[in-house]
Write an enzyme that holds these catalytic residues in place. Structure first.
Site, PDB file in Angstrom:
ATOM      1  N   ASP A  38       0.847  -1.204   0.000  1.00  0.00           N
ATOM      2  CA  ASP A  38       0.000   0.000   0.000  1.00  0.00           C
ATOM      3  C   ASP A  38       0.876   1.246   0.000  1.00  0.00           C
ATOM      4  O   ASP A  38       0.729   2.124  -0.850  1.00  0.00           O
ATOM      5  CB  ASP A  38      -0.916   0.003   1.237  1.00  0.00           C
ATOM      6  CG  ASP A  38      -1.699  -1.278   1.374  1.00  0.00           C
ATOM      7  OD1 ASP A  38      -2.575  -1.518   0.537  1.00  0.00           O
ATOM      8  OD2 ASP A  38      -1.403  -2.062   2.305  1.00  0.00           O
ATOM      9  N   GLU A 300       1.866  -6.427  -5.126  1.00  0.00           N
ATOM     10  CA  GLU A 300       1.547  -5.586  -6.290  1.00  0.00           C
ATOM     11  C   GLU A 300       2.771  -4.841  -6.833  1.00  0.00           C
ATOM     12  O   GLU A 300       3.111  -4.943  -8.010  1.00  0.00           O
ATOM     13  CB  GLU A 300       0.455  -4.587  -5.898  1.00  0.00           C
ATOM     14  CG  GLU A 300       0.117  -3.625  -7.012  1.00  0.00           C
ATOM     15  CD  GLU A 300      -1.228  -2.945  -6.880  1.00  0.00           C
ATOM     16  OE1 GLU A 300      -2.159  -3.539  -6.300  1.00  0.00           O
ATOM     17  OE2 GLU A 300      -1.353  -1.811  -7.369  1.00  0.00           O
TER      18      GLU A 300
HETATM   19  O1  TRH Z   1       4.622  -6.091   0.692  1.00  0.00           O
HETATM   20  P1  TRH Z   1       3.627  -6.633  -0.266  1.00  0.00           P
HETATM   21  O2  TRH Z   1       3.175  -7.983  -0.056  1.00  0.00           O
HETATM   22  O3  TRH Z   1       2.433  -5.674  -0.274  1.00  0.00           O
HETATM   23  C1  TRH Z   1       1.082  -5.769  -0.474  1.00  0.00           C
HETATM   24  C2  TRH Z   1       0.316  -5.629   0.781  1.00  0.00           C
HETATM   25  O4  TRH Z   1       0.217  -6.886   1.379  1.00  0.00           O
HETATM   26  C3  TRH Z   1      -1.029  -5.083   0.487  1.00  0.00           C
HETATM   27  O5  TRH Z   1      -1.859  -5.094   1.609  1.00  0.00           O
HETATM   28  C4  TRH Z   1      -1.617  -5.818  -0.661  1.00  0.00           C
HETATM   29  O6  TRH Z   1      -2.846  -5.321  -0.905  1.00  0.00           O
HETATM   30  C5  TRH Z   1      -0.732  -5.657  -1.845  1.00  0.00           C
HETATM   31  O7  TRH Z   1       0.522  -6.245  -1.560  1.00  0.00           O
HETATM   32  C6  TRH Z   1      -1.283  -6.254  -3.098  1.00  0.00           C
HETATM   33  O8  TRH Z   1       4.248  -6.566  -1.754  1.00  0.00           O
HETATM   34  P2  TRH Z   1       4.522  -5.391  -2.777  1.00  0.00           P
HETATM   35  O9  TRH Z   1       3.257  -4.825  -3.295  1.00  0.00           O
HETATM   36  O10 TRH Z   1       5.434  -5.931  -3.739  1.00  0.00           O
HETATM   37  O11 TRH Z   1       5.253  -4.269  -1.941  1.00  0.00           O
HETATM   38  C7  TRH Z   1       6.558  -4.382  -1.489  1.00  0.00           C
HETATM   39  C8  TRH Z   1       7.229  -3.024  -1.530  1.00  0.00           C
HETATM   40  O12 TRH Z   1       8.452  -3.080  -0.809  1.00  0.00           O
HETATM   41  C9  TRH Z   1       7.584  -2.578  -2.933  1.00  0.00           C
HETATM   42  O13 TRH Z   1       7.320  -1.199  -3.078  1.00  0.00           O
HETATM   43  C10 TRH Z   1       9.074  -2.814  -3.030  1.00  0.00           C
HETATM   44  C11 TRH Z   1       9.487  -2.532  -1.620  1.00  0.00           C
HETATM   45  N1  TRH Z   1      10.769  -3.098  -1.195  1.00  0.00           N
HETATM   46  C12 TRH Z   1      11.768  -2.235  -0.770  1.00  0.00           C
HETATM   47  O14 TRH Z   1      11.579  -1.013  -0.778  1.00  0.00           O
HETATM   48  N2  TRH Z   1      12.937  -2.748  -0.350  1.00  0.00           N
HETATM   49  C13 TRH Z   1      13.193  -4.090  -0.330  1.00  0.00           C
HETATM   50  O15 TRH Z   1      14.287  -4.515   0.072  1.00  0.00           O
HETATM   51  C14 TRH Z   1      12.149  -4.978  -0.790  1.00  0.00           C
HETATM   52  C15 TRH Z   1      12.391  -6.452  -0.801  1.00  0.00           C
HETATM   53  C16 TRH Z   1      10.959  -4.433  -1.199  1.00  0.00           C
END
Ligand code: TRH
Length: 428
Positions: A38, A300
């Site tokens: 999010d 996402e």
């Molecule tokens: O963390 P996620 O699983 O996020 C979500 C939430 O669960 C949310 O509630 C749900 O609705 C949505 O998914 C679909 O996965 P996501 O979306 O990939 O987000 C991870 C974020 O973290 C992304 O912006 C990349 C960032 N990130 C970093 O900044 N540094 C890191 O080292 C890593 C591994 C990721």
């Protein structure tokens, strides 16, 4: 003196001030449900609207501790602060609408979070009605294009909210992509020094040899990981696994028989060498995707970044009640695998489904023997577990497709640009 450092003339200062006066003000509200998706999406969008479109952005976030993980410059104790040109407000209670109630030109509620009541009633009283958008979750399903930008009049106030749907196909809002992203990736991929520096600072050593397969693993807890770790251990060629610390780290620790597998951990078994990585600032995550031959992503935003990285990836979709996520997984596969030959397409679908705990259904869809096991399945791989050999033999095909798909996806346009364009048509 370089031109950019010369003192501004009064004329230039006036022009800048006039320009500042006409900047579009945008308030973006983000409630963190869980994990990082999010805030990951909202922070990316906020920066893009500020940096690429010159908007004056205020980002309301209810969980600054989650936010700080991907934006270490943030101070979670501050109620209001400015980071990278974006004003960040700690949205500390549902009715909080900032220290001063000021209504922006464009108001975005992310993922149907509820705006403060006082804010909505003030929107209705604003002389120039604000543009109100609900930014939805990404889905690759076909219905998305039909619902994108549908208006929804408010039941009590003279306000209209539009639903903005991200998507993978034409007619949707697209997905976020910064203007300089491809150039940044190309520069990184061209520079052996930049890559060597990345490996040194991240793992403390040089890049692995050319015969190794480098895999990043960003995932939720997943029972399918055990079978996969065993197959990588027994792989005929080296596997280098890069694991950002998080929900899958416990499984790595169990596999290697160590107490934890967090940042700076390193372990080897057979052909598998694994490194635990610190969670990086959001931009740093892209480099992890760019050094890897295959990326496991989730949710996402990392799912989208993997597509722009133009490398093969495996998606662990956010699980929903009653398996509501499975049609979304299939819809994404339909886009992504559209041009693949049948054998590669089936192998990709089998692997993605097995990784999402739906291996039984994937197997049923493909050719099976009477025993319920595909005749060409790898021996020793439990039925319905992800079959690495079956998947890996198609990696060159997936690699070629990944590049073509990134070009196709770009046709839907960047979400930030699409949103800014739409908002401007409504502001006229
Ligand atoms: O963390 P996620 O699983 O996020 C979500 C939430 O669960 C949310 O509630 C749900 O609705 C949505 O998914 C679909 O996965 P996501 O979306 O990939 O987000 C991870 C974020 O973290 C992304 O912006 C990349 C960032 N990130 C970093 O900044 N540094 C890191 O080292 C890593 C591994 C990721």
């Amino acid at each position: 003196m370089p031109y950019s450092q010369r003192p501004a003339t009064r004329h230039q200062r006036d022009a800048a001030q006039r320009a500042a006066g006409s900047r579009i003000a945008c308030d973006l509200f983000c409630a963190v449900i869980d994990n990082f998706g999010d805030i990951g999406v909202c922070w990316r969008l906020a920066r893009q609207l500020a940096h690429e479109h010159g908007w004056e952005v205020r980002l309301f976030v209810d969980d600054l501790h989650a936010f700080r993980k991907l934006c270490p410059a943030l101070d979670p104790e501050q109620v209001t602060q400015t980071v990278e040109g974006v004003v960040i407000e700690h949205w500390h209670e549902p009715e909080h609408a900032g220290e001063m109630l000021k209504i922006a030109d464009v108001v975005i509620e992310a993922f149907a979070c509820e705006l403060p009541g006082v804010y909505v009633s003030a929107m209705a009283q604003r002389e120039r009605t604000p543009v109100w958008l609900n930014l939805e979750y990404l889905s690759a399903e076909d219905w998305v294009a039909d619902f994108h930008l549908r208006p929804s009049p408010h039941p009590r106030y003279p306000l209209v909210k539009h639903f903005f749907f991200p998507g993978l196909g034409p007619g949707t809002g697209g997905v976020l992509k910064e203007r300089d992203l491809d150039a940044a990736r190309a520069a990184f991929e061209r520079s052996a020094d930049a890559r060597a520096a990345w490996w040194q600072s991240t793992t403390g050593g040089p890049p692995p040899g050319a015969n190794a397969t480098v895999i990043s693993l960003f995932a939720y807890e997943n029972p399918a990981v055990d079978a996969l770790l065993e197959q990588w251990r027994d792989s005929p060629t080296p596997i280098v696994l890069l694991v950002p610390q998080g929900r899958i780290s416990g499984a790595l620790a169990r596999f290697f028989g160590v107490a934890s597998f967090d940042a700076h951990a390193r372990a080897e078994r057979g052909s598998l060498r694994a490194h635990g990585l610190a969670f990086t600032e959001q931009r740093g995550y892209d480099a992890l995707l760019w050094v890897s031959d295959l990326n496991f992503v989730r949710g996402e935003d990392s799912f989208v970044r993997a597509q722009w990285a133009a490398r093969p990836f495996v998606w662990q979709i956010y699980p929903q009640a009653d398996d509501a996520h499975l049609p979304k997984l299939d819809a994404a596969l339909e886009h992504y695998a559209r041009t693949l030959d049948k054998a590669s397409r089936d192998a990709l679908a089998r692997f993605w489904h097995a990784w999402n705990g739906n291996g039984a259904a994937a197997a049923a869809d493909s050719r099976e023997s009477a025993s319920g096991q595909r005749p060409d399945a790898s021996p020793h791989v439990p039925p319905h577990a992800p079959d690495w050999r079956d998947f890996a033999q198609h990696l060159p095909v997936f690699k070629a497709r990944a590049q073509a798909w990134a070009n196709e996806l770009a046709q839907a346009g960047d979400l930030g640009g699409n949103l800014a364009e739409f908002a401007k048509t409504q502001l006229k």
